[in-house]
Design a protein around this motif. Structure first.
Motif, PDB file in Angstrom:
ATOM      1  N   UNK A 355       3.372 -46.676   9.631  1.00 35.52           N
ATOM      2  CA  UNK A 355       3.790 -46.586  11.040  1.00 35.52           C
ATOM      3  C   UNK A 355       4.997 -45.678  11.259  1.00 35.52           C
ATOM      4  N   UNK A 356       5.977 -45.721  10.343  1.00 36.35           N
ATOM      5  CA  UNK A 356       7.166 -44.894  10.557  1.00 36.35           C
ATOM      6  C   UNK A 356       6.850 -43.402  10.567  1.00 36.35           C
ATOM      7  N   UNK A 357       5.811 -42.984   9.841  1.00 39.97           N
ATOM      8  CA  UNK A 357       5.433 -41.567   9.859  1.00 39.97           C
ATOM      9  C   UNK A 357       4.808 -41.192  11.206  1.00 39.97           C
ATOM     10  N   UNK A 358       4.042 -42.106  11.776  1.00 41.13           N
ATOM     11  CA  UNK A 358       3.461 -41.859  13.097  1.00 41.13           C
ATOM     12  C   UNK A 358       4.567 -41.767  14.139  1.00 41.13           C
ATOM     13  N   UNK A 359       5.532 -42.694  14.070  1.00 40.53           N
ATOM     14  CA  UNK A 359       6.623 -42.698  15.045  1.00 40.53           C
ATOM     15  C   UNK A 359       7.502 -41.459  14.891  1.00 40.53           C
ATOM     16  N   UNK A 360       7.750 -41.031  13.652  1.00 42.83           N
ATOM     17  CA  UNK A 360       8.565 -39.833  13.436  1.00 42.83           C
ATOM     18  C   UNK A 360       7.870 -38.601  14.013  1.00 42.83           C
ATOM     19  N   UNK A 361       6.565 -38.519  13.811  1.00 43.23           N
ATOM     20  CA  UNK A 361       5.819 -37.386  14.369  1.00 43.23           C
ATOM     21  C   UNK A 361       5.869 -37.399  15.890  1.00 43.23           C
ATOM     22  N   UNK A 362       5.763 -38.590  16.481  1.00 43.31           N
ATOM     23  CA  UNK A 362       5.891 -38.704  17.935  1.00 43.31           C
ATOM     24  C   UNK A 362       7.290 -38.321  18.388  1.00 43.31           C
ATOM     25  N   UNK A 363       8.308 -38.832  17.695  1.00 43.44           N
ATOM     26  CA  UNK A 363       9.696 -38.595  18.103  1.00 43.44           C
ATOM     27  C   UNK A 363      10.021 -37.108  18.135  1.00 43.44           C
ATOM     28  N   UNK A 364       9.447 -36.350  17.224  1.00 47.88           N
ATOM     29  CA  UNK A 364       9.733 -34.904  17.156  1.00 47.88           C
ATOM     30  C   UNK A 364       9.064 -34.132  18.289  1.00 47.88           C
ATOM     31  N   UNK A 365       8.077 -34.750  18.952  1.00 44.45           N
ATOM     32  CA  UNK A 365       7.258 -33.987  19.894  1.00 44.45           C
ATOM     33  C   UNK A 365       7.160 -34.582  21.295  1.00 44.45           C
ATOM     34  N   UNK A 366       7.425 -35.861  21.458  1.00 45.17           N
ATOM     35  CA  UNK A 366       7.171 -36.509  22.739  1.00 45.17           C
ATOM     36  C   UNK A 366       8.076 -35.935  23.823  1.00 45.17           C
ATOM     37  N   UNK A 367       7.534 -35.615  24.986  1.00 45.78           N
ATOM     38  CA  UNK A 367       8.372 -35.050  26.060  1.00 45.78           C
ATOM     39  C   UNK A 367       9.470 -36.024  26.484  1.00 45.78           C
ATOM     40  N   UNK A 368      10.592 -35.476  26.901  1.00 46.04           N
ATOM     41  CA  UNK A 368      11.734 -36.296  27.275  1.00 46.04           C
ATOM     42  C   UNK A 368      11.411 -37.260  28.408  1.00 46.04           C
ATOM     43  N   UNK A 369      10.550 -36.843  29.330  1.00 43.95           N
ATOM     44  CA  UNK A 369      10.248 -37.681  30.487  1.00 43.95           C
ATOM     45  C   UNK A 369       9.017 -38.556  30.273  1.00 43.95           C
ATOM     46  N   UNK A 370       8.532 -38.656  29.049  1.00 39.00           N
ATOM     47  CA  UNK A 370       7.332 -39.455  28.787  1.00 39.00           C
ATOM     48  C   UNK A 370       7.620 -40.942  28.983  1.00 39.00           C
ATOM     49  N   UNK A 371       6.594 -41.655  29.419  1.00 41.71           N
ATOM     50  CA  UNK A 371       6.627 -43.118  29.469  1.00 41.71           C
ATOM     51  C   UNK A 371       5.901 -43.614  28.223  1.00 41.71           C
ATOM     52  N   UNK A 372       6.608 -44.337  27.367  1.00 43.12           N
ATOM     53  CA  UNK A 372       5.992 -44.882  26.159  1.00 43.12           C
ATOM     54  C   UNK A 372       5.730 -46.360  26.390  1.00 43.12           C
ATOM     55  N   UNK A 373       4.453 -46.755  26.363  1.00 39.98           N
ATOM     56  CA  UNK A 373       4.053 -48.140  26.575  1.00 39.98           C
ATOM     57  C   UNK A 373       3.714 -48.735  25.210  1.00 39.98           C
ATOM     58  N   UNK A 374       4.379 -49.816  24.848  1.00 37.95           N
ATOM     59  CA  UNK A 374       4.313 -50.343  23.473  1.00 37.95           C
ATOM     60  C   UNK A 374       3.599 -51.674  23.379  1.00 37.95           C
ATOM     61  N   UNK A 375       2.748 -51.822  22.336  1.00 35.49           N
ATOM     62  CA  UNK A 375       2.194 -53.122  21.979  1.00 35.49           C
ATOM     63  C   UNK A 375       1.781 -53.089  20.505  1.00 35.49           C
ATOM     64  N   UNK A 376       2.784 -53.001  19.658  1.00 36.80           N
ATOM     65  CA  UNK A 376       2.553 -52.975  18.221  1.00 36.80           C
ATOM     66  C   UNK A 376       3.542 -53.928  17.562  1.00 36.80           C
ATOM     67  N   UNK A 377       3.290 -55.225  17.652  1.00 40.82           N
ATOM     68  CA  UNK A 377       4.306 -56.235  17.297  1.00 40.82           C
ATOM     69  C   UNK A 377       4.879 -56.100  15.894  1.00 40.82           C
ATOM     70  N   UNK A 378       4.049 -55.782  14.898  1.00 39.63           N
ATOM     71  CA  UNK A 378       4.554 -55.764  13.523  1.00 39.63           C
ATOM     72  C   UNK A 378       5.474 -54.595  13.247  1.00 39.63           C
ATOM     73  N   UNK A 379       5.353 -53.514  14.017  1.00 43.60           N
ATOM     74  CA  UNK A 379       6.180 -52.333  13.747  1.00 43.60           C
ATOM     75  C   UNK A 379       7.068 -51.948  14.931  1.00 43.60           C
ATOM     76  N   UNK A 380       7.246 -52.862  15.872  1.00 40.73           N
ATOM     77  CA  UNK A 380       8.071 -52.550  17.036  1.00 40.73           C
ATOM     78  C   UNK A 380       9.513 -52.205  16.659  1.00 40.73           C
TER      79      UNK A 380
END
Length: 534
Positions: A355-380
């Motif tokens: 999961x941390x690799x997926x989040x790191x890839x997102x963090x490097x690319x996600x637009x500043x104004x993006x809305x991130x909706x979360x439902x991943x309890x084990x890796x929140x």
């Protein structure tokens, strides 16, 4: 003059701009919805939980009540969990619930809803069951105000024959055409909070979902700079109450009392803004904080204020209090200790994705104004650590913790705010609770990106079982099976939603580079079914 109750009801909804209708209708809604006026938008979901979830996302993003339509007992019963989530998320909803024909309700006919007001209790903030057909439009108007001011679902139960009854003749609508809430804080209240903070040697701010708007963020930034203090986000916060890339942002509070006492040790004053004192799970023994630490709360949620063990609670709009408070406080000298936190993104994996690799890839690319909706309890916690919310409404989650929120909510958010790119990050177990919502996204051209972390199991449940085993000196064996034979991307495609299976870091980076820069303009949803280590 409207000819029927139905005509008058549509006029009420038009008055409040409530012309988008989320529904999974049945026979009791036929008289309302057949030949729907052209200025109304009808949005079909394939399950009532998705109806309410999409309406919840829409209401939170639009900051005004959304309309959901449910089918008598069966539909309302299916939606109860989502209504409870909407209540805790403080999402204003007008929920129309169908009922059998009024003229034979006494005989309890087939599909009659028995005690519908009890089916959803205690989730609604208000329930209206008009005593006669002509009272339906007024009940809808009141429901809109009840939902808006109490920030939750307001139910109106309407028998199916009421819609075609003649409208009332010159009957006043029992609701204001416009209701204005005051926003200013009393100077005496601001002065008391000023004294509370001025007397502290080492204050700290705790922020929560109730502080998630641009005006409050601006006020809290000014307040943190004046106080030269760290800012913590409440545990399990459904929304971000402060810019999480700000130098003063320290992170998310731990959810257990022992760690909470360590984090707040040395601080003699805690000001919680838009957050309760303190959200926790699971329960641990001992004090919330150490002796000698005073607590004040500023919130516009009466329930939040009433249950917080604070020395001072202020019931007001946070921005109206924190803005003037920041102006009154003298600026403190710059702090010698390093403020805030640092974010260290992990390097690409050598073999397999976590999961941390997926989040790191997102963090490097996600637009500043993006809305991130979360439902991943084990890796929140990893998501919080690696992907900061950088704009108001930048993070959204289910305040109640029930599953099935993120996919429909993300679709509703994108429908209400087509100017914002929307990314849902969901566990594969979580996604299965509301997978039907993907059909609505595909059918109505909702350009949302759904990133599913697929490990073929309910990882959070495995974690909890293992922890229980550690405490009880037992093996902690879980009786539930894995479900790695399920293909989330296959399910998505079967619902008409484009999907891709991602198994390597190179594939992940490639698809994110392709999709994220154009996400704000997307008119089709996409599911990324990302294989992650168990």
């Amino acid at each position: 003059m409207p000819a029927t109750v139905r005509d008058a009801a549509f006029d009420v909804l038009r008055r409040y701009g409530a012309t988008t209708l989320f529904a999974n209708p049945g026979s009791t809604e036929i008289t309302l919805l057949t030949d729907l006026p052209g200025d109304f938008e009808f949005v079909l979901a394939l399950h009532e939980g998705s109806v309410v979830g999409m309406a919840t996302g829409w209401a939170l993003a639009a900051d005004r009540p959304a309309v959901a339509i449910l089918h008598t007992t069966a539909g309302l019963g299916n939606a109860v969990g989502a209504l409870a989530t909407a209540r805790v998320n403080r999402a204003p909803l007008v929920v129309l619930v169908g009922q059998q024909d009024r003229r034979h309700l006494a005989l309890e006919p087939f599909l009659a809803g028995h005690r519908l007001d009890d089916v959803a209790a205690p989730a609604p903030v208000w329930v209206g069951e008009p005593p006669r057909p002509q009272d339906v439009p007024g009940a809808l108007a009141r429901a809109w105000h009840e939902a808006r001011d109490h920030r939750g679902p307001a139910l109106v139960i309407v028998p199916m024959d009421d819609w075609l009854a003649p409208a009332a003749d010159d009957e006043p609508l029992p609701a204001p055409a416009r209701l204005v809430r005051t926003t200013a804080a009393e100077p005496e209240v601001v002065a008391e909070l000023e004294k509370f903070l001025a007397e502290a040697e080492k204050p700290v701010l705790v922020v929560g979902a109730g502080a998630d708007d641009a005006e409050t963020w601006h006020a809290l930034e000014a307040l943190a700079e004046r106080l030269q203090c760290p800012v913590w986000q409440e545990a399990f916060g459904a929304r971000a109450g402060f810019p999480q890339d700000h130098p003063r942002f320290a992170g998310h509070l731990p959810a257990g009392r022992a760690e909470l006492r360590k984090v707040l040790a040395g601080h003699d004053a805690v000001l919680a803004v838009g957050a309760p004192v303190f959200r926790q799970y699971p329960r641990e023994p001992g004090r919330l904080i150490g002796p000698g630490t005073r607590i004040a709360v500023v919130t516009d949620d009466p329930d939040e204020a009433h249950r917080s063990p604070a020395d001072l609670a202020v019931l007001a709009r946070p921005a109206a209090v924190c803005g003037p408070l920041a102006l009154r406080l003298p600026a403190r000298p710059a702090s010698a200790e390093p403020p805030g936190r640092t974010i260290d993104l992990p390097e690409p994996p050598v073999d397999g994705l976590a999961p941390e690799h997926v989040f790191a890839a997102l963090a490097r690319r996600i637009p500043r104004d993006a809305v991130l909706v979360e439902e991943t309890p084990s890796s929140r916690p990893l998501l919080h650590a690696l992907v900061p919310a950088r704009a108001p409404l930048g993070f959204l989650s289910a305040a109640m913790g029930g599953l099935g929120f993120a996919v429909p909510a993300a679709i509703g958010v994108r429908m209400a705010r087509p100017d914002r790119p929307v990314v849902a990050v969901v566990g594969d177990g979580s996604s299965l609770y509301a997978i039907q919502a993907l059909w609505s996204a595909a059918h109505y051209g909702v350009g949302v990106l759904v990133v599913v972390l697929a490990n073929g199991r309910y990882a959070i449940m495995d974690e909890l079982a293992a922890r229980h085993g550690e405490r009880s000196a037992a093996p902690g064996a879980a009786p539930w099976p894995v479900f790695d034979e399920i293909s989330v991307s296959g399910l998505a495609r079967s619902l008409g939603c484009p999907a891709r299976r991602v198994e390597t870091h190179e594939e992940l980076e490639s698809v994110l580079d392709e999709v994220l820069p154009a996400l704000a303009r997307a008119t089709r949803p996409l599911v990324l079914d990302v294989a992650v280590a168990r």
